[in-house]
Design an enzyme around this catalytic site. Structure first.
Site, PDB file in Angstrom:
ATOM      1  N   THR A 131       8.610   4.046  -7.642  1.00 46.56           N
ATOM      2  CA  THR A 131       8.103   3.982  -8.964  1.00 46.56           C
ATOM      3  C   THR A 131       6.891   4.223  -8.795  1.00 46.56           C
ATOM      4  O   THR A 131       5.708   3.472  -8.999  1.00 46.56           O
ATOM      5  CB  THR A 131       8.246   2.459  -9.606  1.00 46.56           C
ATOM      6  OG1 THR A 131       7.736   1.455  -8.635  1.00 46.56           O
ATOM      7  CG2 THR A 131       9.709   1.962  -9.851  1.00 46.56           C
ATOM      8  N   CYS A 167       1.656   0.215  -2.493  1.00 44.47           N
ATOM      9  CA  CYS A 167       1.934  -1.032  -3.339  1.00 44.47           C
ATOM     10  C   CYS A 167       0.845  -1.378  -3.845  1.00 44.47           C
ATOM     11  O   CYS A 167       0.751  -1.502  -5.120  1.00 44.47           O
ATOM     12  CB  CYS A 167       2.678  -2.031  -2.489  1.00 44.47           C
ATOM     13  SG  CYS A 167       4.246  -1.447  -1.560  1.00 44.47           S
TER      14      CYS A 167
HETATM   15  C1  UGA Z   1       2.515  -5.293   0.360  1.00 39.93           C
HETATM   16  C2  UGA Z   1       2.582  -6.754   0.236  1.00 39.93           C
HETATM   17  O1  UGA Z   1       1.865  -7.306   1.374  1.00 39.93           O
HETATM   18  C3  UGA Z   1       4.023  -7.152   0.237  1.00 39.93           C
HETATM   19  O2  UGA Z   1       4.458  -8.411   0.109  1.00 39.93           O
HETATM   20  C4  UGA Z   1       5.123  -6.354  -0.700  1.00 39.93           C
HETATM   21  O3  UGA Z   1       6.407  -6.611  -0.772  1.00 39.93           O
HETATM   22  C5  UGA Z   1       4.690  -4.964  -0.681  1.00 39.93           C
HETATM   23  O4  UGA Z   1       3.122  -4.699  -0.635  1.00 39.93           O
HETATM   24  C6  UGA Z   1       5.454  -4.101  -1.740  1.00 39.93           C
HETATM   25  O5  UGA Z   1       5.121  -4.376  -2.656  1.00 39.93           O
HETATM   26  O6  UGA Z   1       6.349  -3.351  -1.315  1.00 39.93           O
HETATM   27  P1  UGA Z   1       2.374  -3.359   2.439  1.00 39.93           P
HETATM   28  O7  UGA Z   1       1.718  -2.521   1.185  1.00 39.93           O
HETATM   29  O8  UGA Z   1       3.423  -2.896   3.329  1.00 39.93           O
HETATM   30  O9  UGA Z   1       2.677  -4.760   1.656  1.00 39.93           O
HETATM   31  O10 UGA Z   1       0.959  -3.669   3.138  1.00 39.93           O
HETATM   32  P2  UGA Z   1      -0.094  -4.842   3.343  1.00 39.93           P
HETATM   33  O11 UGA Z   1       0.096  -5.658   4.661  1.00 39.93           O
HETATM   34  O12 UGA Z   1       0.108  -5.913   2.141  1.00 39.93           O
HETATM   35  O13 UGA Z   1      -1.320  -4.329   3.418  1.00 39.93           O
HETATM   36  C7  UGA Z   1      -1.782  -3.809   2.437  1.00 39.93           C
HETATM   37  C8  UGA Z   1      -3.385  -3.310   2.334  1.00 39.93           C
HETATM   38  O14 UGA Z   1      -4.225  -4.154   2.558  1.00 39.93           O
HETATM   39  C9  UGA Z   1      -3.662  -2.352   3.894  1.00 39.93           C
HETATM   40  O15 UGA Z   1      -4.251  -1.109   3.489  1.00 39.93           O
HETATM   41  C10 UGA Z   1      -4.080  -3.398   4.552  1.00 39.93           C
HETATM   42  O16 UGA Z   1      -5.191  -2.839   5.562  1.00 39.93           O
HETATM   43  C11 UGA Z   1      -4.967  -4.011   3.566  1.00 39.93           C
HETATM   44  N1  UGA Z   1      -5.452  -5.447   4.162  1.00 39.93           N
HETATM   45  C12 UGA Z   1      -4.443  -6.526   4.297  1.00 39.93           C
HETATM   46  C13 UGA Z   1      -6.854  -5.925   4.225  1.00 39.93           C
HETATM   47  O17 UGA Z   1      -7.741  -5.018   3.916  1.00 39.93           O
HETATM   48  N2  UGA Z   1      -7.078  -7.121   4.446  1.00 39.93           N
HETATM   49  C14 UGA Z   1      -6.368  -8.217   4.689  1.00 39.93           C
HETATM   50  O18 UGA Z   1      -6.575  -9.199   4.855  1.00 39.93           O
HETATM   51  C15 UGA Z   1      -4.651  -7.673   4.417  1.00 39.93           C
END
Ligand code: UGA
Length: 430
Positions: A87, A260
């Site tokens: 989406t 996401c």
């Molecule tokens: C995210 C959510 O964490 C999942 O629970 C959800 O299912 C998913 O989106 C989705 O909607 O499909 P994801 O996009 O795989 O998962 O990645 P994350 O691990 O959440 O990280 C997202 C971003 O935030 C990355 O760029 C990461 O580097 C950043 N981040 C994460 C930070 O800058 N600081 C943090 O403390 C954690």
């Protein structure tokens, strides 16, 4: 055991399919991209995700997971049909639901058995009801009911998250539909939340928006730490040990990316606008995230006095570690800005270089991580790959023109980098 059809072989669809197959269900995985299905049939993967290739191969071999492009084969005996298609955002920030609606039309044509149609894609409030209408209008040859079961897996740990969910949210039209889905998930751990369709849709957006809020919040505290000479690592720890706050998602850096958080925060904001609600906090979260990568670049520019003809080594292109995904990656934005300002960029990423080159064809990449350092005026760490912590930094320093490291992910220890002789700049750490 149940017969399941899953439409969409992306991170969510393929991981769910493999895990349901592992639980003993018979699963058809369908994707309109023929190439993806061809790869899967040959035991290959369309994207990088740890643990998934082994699981997919095992399940395909056991004939519990059947890749197919044919709706007829996928849907003829399905008791539960999952819609897991993309989406993506439109230019205005709304979700493009065309793939969801076209899957709905195909389901209407091809179901042969009474079944539950489940939306797993992240969709704005009211979409599941629209899907119901679309299927109904086509007079399907069997009866069906609708549900919405949002997915919470993270790229990079998708299999682990799907096998051990914290919670399973079931938004269902009726108790009978909910009971079918409870049965389908019975072997998985995690709390069950049974609710209505719209609430389930909102739970997903609210969860992602809240996590994005945590990240933007900690990034603003880190920016303040930079001003007052305090240490964001200790601040995050001091806050996170309070169980009401929690330690997770308090890592400061260059902001969130991926397929996401950026999309879902904007889509939720659009939902608020369309209901004339002014969601001020969410607007700020999005704005802070947009600003964070620019602030980082500004810091580097100030130290270097501009980028023209400067050799910049970039470590990390993926939007986060353990993935080859570069969608909405802060690293990609920063590399594009550097190139635009005349820098000579050499980049390395353990998995994402091929994908990065598809959108920045002239990007110079190298096979060995140390090669980004050769004659570099500065190294920028843009993705939190753990392996960057173990690099031979003493040796790297010798091959650089200037020993300058900008750590956009607060990955390295400032004291150690200083001991080696680097000028080391990170986010919110003195
Ligand atoms: C995210 C959510 O964490 C999942 O629970 C959800 O299912 C998913 O989106 C989705 O909607 O499909 P994801 O996009 O795989 O998962 O990645 P994350 O691990 O959440 O990280 C997202 C971003 O935030 C990355 O760029 C990461 O580097 C950043 N981040 C994460 C930070 O800058 N600081 C943090 O403390 C954690």
């Amino acid at each position: 055991m149940m017969n399941i059809a899953i439409i969409g072989a992306g991170y969510v669809g393929l991981t769910s399919a493999a895990v349901f197959a592992k639980l003993g269900h018979k699963v058809w995985i369908l994707d309109k991209a023929r190439e993806k299905i061809r790869l899967l049939k040959n035991g290959k993967m369309p994207f990088y995700e740890p643990q998934l290739p082994e699981l997919v191969r095992e399940m395909v071999k056991k004939k519990l997971l059947m890749p197919t492009e044919s709706y007829t084969s996928a849907l003829k005996s399905a008791e539960v049909v999952f819609i897991c298609v993309g989406t993506p955002p439109t230019e205005t920030g709304e979700s493009d639901l065309s793939q969801v609606f076209s899957a709905a039309e195909q389901i209407a044509k091809h179901i042969k058995k009474d079944c539950v149609v489940v939306i797993k894609s992240t969709v704005p409030v009211g979409t599941t009801e629209k899907v119901k209408k679309i299927i109904k209008e086509k007079n399907p040859p069997a009866d069906f009911s609708l549900a919405c079961c949002p997915e919470f897996l993270r790229e990079g740990s998708a299999v682990e998250n799907t096998r051990n969910p914290d919670r399973i949210v079931i938004g269902a039209e009726s108790p009978r539909t909910a009971a079918t889905l409870l049965k389908l998930h019975e072997k998985l751990p995690g709390e069950r939340i049974i609710t209505d369709l719209r609430t389930a849709e909102i739970i997903k957006y609210a969860s992602n928006a809240f996590l994005a809020t945590k990240i933007s919040f900690i990034n603003e505290i880190a920016n303040l730490c930079d001003e007052v000479n305090a240490n964001i690592d200790d601040v995050a720890l001091g806050m996170g040990l309070d169980p009401r706050i929690g330690k997770a998602f308090l890592k400061a850096g260059i902001g969130y990316g991926g397929s996401c958080f950026p999309k879902d925060t904007k889509a939720l904001h659009r939902v608020a606008i369309s209901h004339a609600y002014n969601f001020k906090l969410l607007k700020a979260v999005i704005e802070v995230n947009r600003m964070q990568r620019r602030l980082f670049l500004g810091k580097v520019r100030r130290y270097l006095g501009g980028f023209a003809k400067k050799n910049i080594g970039v470590l990390g292109l993926a939007f986060k570690n353990n993935t080859d995904d570069i969608r909405e990656s802060a690293a990609i934005d920063i590399v594009q800005w550097l190139l635009k300002e005349g820098a000579r960029v050499t980049a390395f990423d353990p998995k994402a270089m091929e994908n990065a080159k598809k959108i920045i064809p002239k990007l110079k990449t190298c096979k060995k991580v140390e090669d980004v350092a050769r004659h570099a005026d500065a190294i920028l760490i843009l993705t939190e790959w753990a392996e960057f912590q173990k690099l031979p930094w003493e040796r790297i320093k010798k091959s650089m023109r200037t020993p300058l490291v900008f750590d956009g992910r607060n990955l390295l220890a400032p004291k150690e980098m200083k001991r080696i002789g680097f000028r080391y700049v990170s986010v919110g750490r003195p």
